[in-house]
Design a protein around this motif. Structure first.
Motif, PDB file in Angstrom:
ATOM      1  N   GLU A 461      -0.617   4.386   4.431  1.00  0.00           N
ATOM      2  CA  GLU A 461       0.809   4.306   4.074  1.00  0.00           C
ATOM      3  C   GLU A 461       0.992   4.134   2.566  1.00  0.00           C
ATOM      4  OE1 GLU A 461       0.175   3.671   8.208  1.00  0.00           O
ATOM      5  OE2 GLU A 461      -0.656   2.580   6.485  1.00  0.00           O
ATOM      6  N   GLN A 462       0.157   3.309   1.941  1.00  0.00           N
ATOM      7  CA  GLN A 462       0.243   3.116   0.487  1.00  0.00           C
ATOM      8  C   GLN A 462      -0.054   4.424  -0.251  1.00  0.00           C
ATOM      9  OE1 GLN A 462      -2.711  -0.004   0.287  1.00  0.00           O
ATOM     10  NE2 GLN A 462      -1.166  -1.572  -0.204  1.00  0.00           N
ATOM     11  N   THR A 464       0.228   7.548   0.893  1.00  0.00           N
ATOM     12  CA  THR A 464       1.304   8.514   1.109  1.00  0.00           C
ATOM     13  C   THR A 464       2.504   8.186   0.225  1.00  0.00           C
ATOM     14  OG1 THR A 464       0.608   8.875   3.400  1.00  0.00           O
ATOM     15  CG2 THR A 464       2.854   9.507   2.829  1.00  0.00           C
ATOM     16  N   ALA A 465       2.854   6.914   0.136  1.00  0.00           N
ATOM     17  CA  ALA A 465       3.999   6.509  -0.683  1.00  0.00           C
ATOM     18  C   ALA A 465       3.742   6.809  -2.155  1.00  0.00           C
ATOM     19  CB  ALA A 465       4.283   5.023  -0.482  1.00  0.00           C
ATOM     20  N   TYR A 466       2.540   6.595  -2.613  1.00  0.00           N
ATOM     21  CA  TYR A 466       2.216   6.865  -4.023  1.00  0.00           C
ATOM     22  C   TYR A 466       2.343   8.362  -4.309  1.00  0.00           C
ATOM     23  CZ  TYR A 466      -0.320   6.808  -8.455  1.00  0.00           C
ATOM     24  OH  TYR A 466      -0.663   6.954  -9.772  1.00  0.00           O
ATOM     25  N   CYS A 467       1.812   9.198  -3.437  1.00  0.00           N
ATOM     26  CA  CYS A 467       1.905  10.644  -3.636  1.00  0.00           C
ATOM     27  C   CYS A 467       3.358  11.108  -3.667  1.00  0.00           C
ATOM     28  CB  CYS A 467       1.147  11.375  -2.526  1.00  0.00           C
ATOM     29  SG  CYS A 467      -0.651  11.239  -2.626  1.00  0.00           S
ATOM     30  N   ALA A 468       4.197  10.513  -2.827  1.00  0.00           N
ATOM     31  CA  ALA A 468       5.603  10.915  -2.754  1.00  0.00           C
ATOM     32  C   ALA A 468       6.349  10.645  -4.056  1.00  0.00           C
ATOM     33  CB  ALA A 468       6.281  10.195  -1.594  1.00  0.00           C
ATOM     34  N   ARG A 469       5.829   9.746  -4.889  1.00  0.00           N
ATOM     35  CA  ARG A 469       6.474   9.439  -6.174  1.00  0.00           C
ATOM     36  C   ARG A 469       6.249  10.542  -7.192  1.00  0.00           C
ATOM     37  NH1 ARG A 469       3.881   3.952  -7.869  1.00  0.00           N
ATOM     38  NH2 ARG A 469       4.924   4.520  -9.832  1.00  0.00           N
ATOM     39  N   PHE A 470       5.192  11.325  -7.030  1.00  0.00           N
ATOM     40  CA  PHE A 470       4.802  12.270  -8.073  1.00  0.00           C
ATOM     41  C   PHE A 470       4.729  13.727  -7.615  1.00  0.00           C
ATOM     42  CE2 PHE A 470       2.846   8.147  -9.002  1.00  0.00           C
ATOM     43  CZ  PHE A 470       3.318   7.914 -10.286  1.00  0.00           C
ATOM     44  N   LEU A 471       4.833  13.961  -6.306  1.00  0.00           N
ATOM     45  CA  LEU A 471       4.663  15.311  -5.794  1.00  0.00           C
ATOM     46  C   LEU A 471       5.874  15.772  -4.999  1.00  0.00           C
ATOM     47  CD1 LEU A 471       1.003  14.951  -4.454  1.00  0.00           C
ATOM     48  CD2 LEU A 471       1.693  16.304  -6.442  1.00  0.00           C
ATOM     49  N   GLY A 515      -0.383   9.291   8.992  1.00  0.00           N
ATOM     50  CA  GLY A 515      -1.537   8.657   8.344  1.00  0.00           C
ATOM     51  C   GLY A 515      -2.566   8.201   9.347  1.00  0.00           C
ATOM     52  N   VAL A 516      -3.807   8.335   8.978  1.00  0.00           N
ATOM     53  CA  VAL A 516      -4.901   7.918   9.835  1.00  0.00           C
ATOM     54  C   VAL A 516      -5.797   7.012   9.023  1.00  0.00           C
ATOM     55  CG1 VAL A 516      -6.805   8.709  11.256  1.00  0.00           C
ATOM     56  CG2 VAL A 516      -4.789  10.140  11.025  1.00  0.00           C
ATOM     57  N   THR A 517      -6.210   5.895   9.560  1.00  0.00           N
ATOM     58  CA  THR A 517      -7.128   5.002   8.853  1.00  0.00           C
ATOM     59  C   THR A 517      -8.413   4.882   9.641  1.00  0.00           C
ATOM     60  OG1 THR A 517      -6.173   3.070   9.935  1.00  0.00           O
ATOM     61  CG2 THR A 517      -5.246   3.718   7.819  1.00  0.00           C
TER      62      THR A 517
END
Length: 517
Positions: A461-462, A464-471, A515-517
């Motif tokens: 989740e972290q 995915t959220a980080y990628c959503a800020r820049f992509l 997301g998969v962990t």
């Protein structure tokens, strides 16, 4: 037949015979240029007597980095034999395939790798290491001056380099004397190497970056090479910062540089004394590149392949200016021509993505026994690299990704390297790779495999959220898998076919698509 003298070893042995050329860090043994030349002449004599080495005969070698590898290669050049360095990280069936493919007349190997080799072989073998049959055999041979400093065909094959094999079976790039010399000279000029320079050699000598990009660039200029068996982040960091070793030049793949930055207590300013730190093998994300530049380290990105030797580098310059070009692989070396070609066969415009094509003295003439690949890879004298790239208004080239790695999501082209560049700047990320995987709605979507840095613990989740800020939304990976490893080749390339195999094995049990962990 056109011939010329390109024997830098004979030249240096004549000009500065007592100057140190090679030092093995593991053994502490050193060779002056005169001793290096003498051992090459003895080995050439050995090849002539042991296997009647003549033009085109293959000599294979399975060894960690050593002076012996450089000596044997020079001996092969002087006898007309073809040097074939083998990847000791491969599994026995893979090495067996290479041996069957190149059909060597002689196999030289470290005793520790005996279990990787077929039980019986058609060719004779020599063991090196603690039990050093090669040195014993050399000592029994009088030095042979045949071939030393002689005019040779620059287009004659001298080395057979097998690809990393990220997909399918490895293919052998046939490197000529001119290819190796032009590639090494181009990088030497681009990195300001000279007779007072010292290279720390970690890159494996079975790879073009270690053999031609690193070693030949230093040897052509008469510099000194400190030979390391292999890269280890902590010891390499210590050696690069050690004033007694006086290292001026270093070459690594991007992932090696990243692993050093994750060391406890890392301080990049300790490496600011380097004249040039070259990276290659895979794109160097701009954020990572700038971090080194901010420490005062002259990090230069470059591009090269087994098929093109060393081809480009960002030139040494003002650090602030280099920051503006962070992530770029720079400009072509002397004798190299590049073009960006669109899918319709026309040249791409400024900042337009297309396939990178290369031609010039560094580019090989073809593959070993694979004419069907030659027909695909070469066109009108140009080699089609398979890399998506672009050229900016200043003539600097940037790699976008491997064309085969691009996927189409909802009709949009997505390059995994762009996503990986974003992930590389995320705190807590140690390693990462992105692949395209099937999706019923969008056709394909991104799947990110991420390794947490030492001491960090990331969640899908972290990430995915980080990628959503820049992509853009369609570029954000739909699946994120936090893992403990990403398989890579010796040149640092992620083995994405293995990640895709992992995905196929686990996709039936994937629950949450976010997301998969």
């Amino acid at each position: 037949m056109e011939t010329m003298v390109l024997d830098f070893l004979a030249h240096h042995a004549r000009v500065w015979p007592d100057k140190t050329a090679l030092t093995e860090l593991a053994t502490g043994k050193s060779w002056t240029w005169a001793q290096f030349d003498l051992d090459a002449r003895r080995t050439a004599a050995l090849l002539r007597t042991r296997i009647a080495a003549t033009s085109g005969v293959r000599v294979a070698m399975l060894s960690r980095n050593s002076a012996a590898m450089l000596i044997v290669q020079q001996a092969c050049i002087r006898t007309g034999a073809i040097f074939v360095p083998l990847n000791w990280r491969l599994a026995p069936p893979e090495i067996a395939f290479l041996l069957e493919d190149c059909e060597p007349a002689l196999l030289i190997h470290e005793e520790m790798f005996a279990d990787l080799l077929p039980a019986a072989g058609a060719c004779p073998r020599l063991i090196i290491g603690a039990r050093d049959e090669l040195t014993e055999a050399m000592a029994a041979c009088p030095a042979d001056d045949a071939g030393k400093g002689q005019r040779l065909d620059p287009h004659a094959p001298i080395t057979l380099l097998y690809s990393s094999g990220t997909t399918g079976k490895p293919k052998g790039a046939v490197v000529s004397l001119l290819n190796g010399f032009a590639g090494g000279l181009g990088l030497a000029l681009g990195t300001r190497a000279d007779g007072n320079s010292t290279l720390l050699l970690d890159m494996p000598l079975f790879h073009t970056a270690g053999l031609f990009g690193s070693s030949w660039s230093m040897m052509i200029m008469g510099g000194r090479i400190l030979i390391s068996h292999r890269f280890e982040a902590a010891s390499t960091y210590e050696r690069l910062g050690n004033p007694d070793l006086a290292v001026t030049h270093y070459f690594s793949v991007t992932q090696m540089a990243m692993s050093m930055r994750q060391l406890p207590g890392f301080d990049g300013r300790k490496l600011a004394r380097l004249t040039a730190y070259m990276t290659g093998g895979s794109p160097n994300p701009p954020a990572h590149h700038r971090a080194w530049l901010d420490d005062g380290v002259m990090m230069l990105n470059g591009f090269g392949m087994s098929e093109t030797c060393s081809s480009t580098a960002t030139p040494i310059g003002d650090l602030d200016w280099l920051r503006r070009k962070a992530g770029s692989v720079g400009v072509p070396h002397l004798s190299v021509e590049l073009r960006i070609v669109r899918a319709d066969g026309q040249d791409a415009g400024t900042d337009e993505v297309g396939e990178l094509w290369a031609r010039g003295a560094t580019v090989i003439g073809g593959y070993w026994k694979r004419p069907e690949l030659d027909r695909i890879a070469f066109r009108d004298g140009w080699f089609k690299t398979g890399d998506a790239a672009l050229r900016d208004g200043d003539g600097f080239y940037s790699l976008v990704d491997r064309l085969k790695d691009m996927f189409i999501s909802g009709g949009e082209n997505v390059y995994p390297a762009e996503i990986e560049a974003v992930l590389s700047a995320m705190p807590g990320v140690g390693d990462m790779a992105v692949i395209g995987v099937p999706d019923e709605r969008w056709g394909e979507v991104g799947c990110a495999y991420v390794v947490s840095a030492h001491g960090a613990s990331l969640t899908a989740e972290q990430i995915t959220a980080y990628c959503a800020r820049f992509l853009a939304r369609y570029k954000v990976p739909k699946h994120v898998i936090v893992t403990d490893r990403i398989e890579r080749t010796a040149s640092g390339k992620a083995q994405k076919h293995l990640l895709l195999d992992r995905w196929r094995e686990s996709s039936g049990s994937v629950g949450d698509p976010a997301g998969v962990t």
